[in-house]
Design an enzyme around this catalytic site. Structure first.
Site, short mmCIF file in Angstrom:
data_model
loop_
_atom_site.label_atom_id
_atom_site.label_comp_id
_atom_site.label_asym_id
_atom_site.label_seq_id
_atom_site.Cartn_x
_atom_site.Cartn_y
_atom_site.Cartn_z
N HIS A 26 1.26 -1.50 -0.36
CA HIS A 26 -0.09 0.34 -0.59
C HIS A 26 0.54 0.81 -0.15
CE1 HIS A 26 -2.71 -2.83 2.01
NE2 HIS A 26 -3.31 -2.22 1.33
N GLN B 248 -18.42 -6.20 -1.31
CA GLN B 248 -17.61 -7.62 -2.07
C GLN B 248 -17.20 -8.91 -1.30
OE1 GLN B 248 -13.92 -4.64 -2.30
NE2 GLN B 248 -12.26 -6.46 -1.98
N GLN C 116 -0.39 -4.41 -8.83
CA GLN C 116 -0.45 -5.57 -9.73
C GLN C 116 -1.25 -6.78 -9.30
OE1 GLN C 116 1.92 -5.82 -12.78
NE2 GLN C 116 2.31 -7.83 -12.97
P1 AMP Z 1 -6.51 -3.76 -0.69
O1 AMP Z 1 -6.36 -2.91 0.61
O2 AMP Z 1 -5.92 -5.20 -0.31
O3 AMP Z 1 -7.77 -3.52 -0.85
O4 AMP Z 1 -5.91 -3.51 -1.30
C1 AMP Z 1 -5.29 -2.02 -1.75
C2 AMP Z 1 -4.45 -1.57 -2.57
O5 AMP Z 1 -3.48 -2.36 -2.55
C3 AMP Z 1 -4.46 -2.08 -4.12
O6 AMP Z 1 -5.04 -1.85 -5.00
C4 AMP Z 1 -4.12 -3.93 -4.22
O7 AMP Z 1 -3.95 -4.45 -5.51
C5 AMP Z 1 -2.94 -2.94 -3.76
N1 AMP Z 1 -2.27 -4.10 -2.90
C6 AMP Z 1 -1.99 -4.60 -2.49
N2 AMP Z 1 -0.60 -5.30 -2.07
C7 AMP Z 1 0.02 -5.02 -3.11
C8 AMP Z 1 1.46 -5.39 -3.55
N3 AMP Z 1 2.07 -7.01 -2.60
N4 AMP Z 1 1.92 -4.90 -3.76
C9 AMP Z 1 1.51 -3.63 -4.23
N5 AMP Z 1 -0.30 -2.92 -4.45
C10 AMP Z 1 -0.57 -4.00 -3.38
#
Ligand code: AMP
Length: 297
Positions: A47, A71, A159
């Site tokens: 993040h 979701q 990604q």
């Molecule tokens: P989430 O909190 O899991 O919904 O993720 C929020 C955003 O952070 C989304 O766009 C994810 O794709 C991105 N994200 C989550 N984990 C990673 C990671 N390890 N590397 C890059 N982006 C991430």
């Protein structure tokens, strides 16, 4: 600069109308400056890399933290999803975000709220789509709502959630949001495990076993670079490697086209190897992009 803490949509609107970008860059038209980083919180380096990228491109950065109930499926981890809001607010402040929006579920979905974005079936026919019915409609709906509330110039996604990024790209086009979308590379632990808020659920033994996911993806990528084009064969061997690492339930291991996400039995052009595996009760996803010309991710 203080981090502005916004918990309601009306607070967000009042803050936006106060032209928060005026302090830093002189008064610029708002549609050229705001970068949005949507998250579900429990912020980790993945993040933070999105926040840093947003700060590079946009003078005003808004992070959203919202565990979006619509979701999650009925048997998924909505209730137990980690919500360390104080640590998250500190991380946003440290990273220099201008504001953080962390509404309640009631704020985002009043009882009368039932309109939904329906993601086209071609993008949900593979990967997580069949395993999480309705999930991407929920993702697209919350992202559309956040786009409407903040009208950012750019939005930042990872990604790591490859299918989600593809779906948001399609929605951005189809519904004429015209946002600049920045898809940032997956940030990994030292041993290769993709960072995820859900990694915290893993026991020490499961955490060791979880290496097999990225290891199998990197192996496939190396095989493609060495000339292997038989994606079905690679997928079979990836499954064996993951199963050999310990007890797990494989939701899928697939090779799909990088744009249309349709199944690719052979590697041609740019493809994505992606997987979802349950280790214990934790469902992990990961992917790598490959290029039939041998170029690595
Ligand atoms: P989430 O909190 O899991 O919904 O993720 C929020 C955003 O952070 C989304 O766009 C994810 O794709 C991105 N994200 C989550 N984990 C990673 C990671 N390890 N590397 C890059 N982006 C991430």
């Amino acid at each position: 600069l203080d981090l502005k803490k916004l918990q309601t949509i009306s607070e967000a609107r009042v803050w936006l109308q106060s032209c928060p970008w005026a302090d830093r860059e002189g008064v610029l038209p708002p549609d050229t400056v705001l970068g949005l980083v949507p998250t579900m919180g429990a912020l980790h380096e993945g993040h933070l890399s999105l926040i840093r990228s947003a700060r590079k491109h946009c003078p005003v950065v808004v992070v959203t933290i919202f565990v979006n109930p619509i979701q999650f499926g009925p048997n998924e981890d909505y209730r137990k999803y980690p919500r360390p809001i104080e640590a998250d607010l500190e991380a946003c402040e440290r990273e220099g975000a201008n504001a953080v929006f962390y509404p309640t579920a009631e704020e985002m979905y009043s009882q009368a709220s039932s309109t939904r974005i329906i993601v086209p079936p071609d993008l949900t026919a593979t990967l997580c789509g069949p395993h999480r019915p309705g999930h991407f409609d929920g993702v697209a709906t919350i992202v559309a709502k956040l786009f409407h509330i903040f009208t950012p110039a750019m939005a930042f996604f990872g990604q790591k959630d490859y299918q989600q990024a593809a779906i948001i790209r399609r929605m951005n086009h189809d519904l004429n949001f015209c946002m600049g979308l920045c898809i940032c590379p997956t940030v990994r632990e030292q041993d290769g495990l993709a960072m995820s808020s859900r990694n915290a659920y893993l026991s020490p033994a499961e955490r060791v076993q979880a290496r097999s996911l990225s290891a199998s993806l990197f192996w496939a990528r190396d095989q493609v670079a060495a000339g292997q084009r038989d994606a079905d064969k690679l997928v079979r061997e990836m499954r064996e490697r993951i199963e050999a690492a310990g007890p797990c339930r494989i939701d899928y291991v697939e090779c799909v086209g990088d744009q249309d996400l349709s199944p690719r039995p052979r590697v041609e052009g740019r493809c994505v190897f992606a997987l979802a595996v349950r280790i214990g009760s934790t469902r992990l996803i990961d992917n790598v992009m490959v290029d039939a010309t041998g170029t690595k991710q």
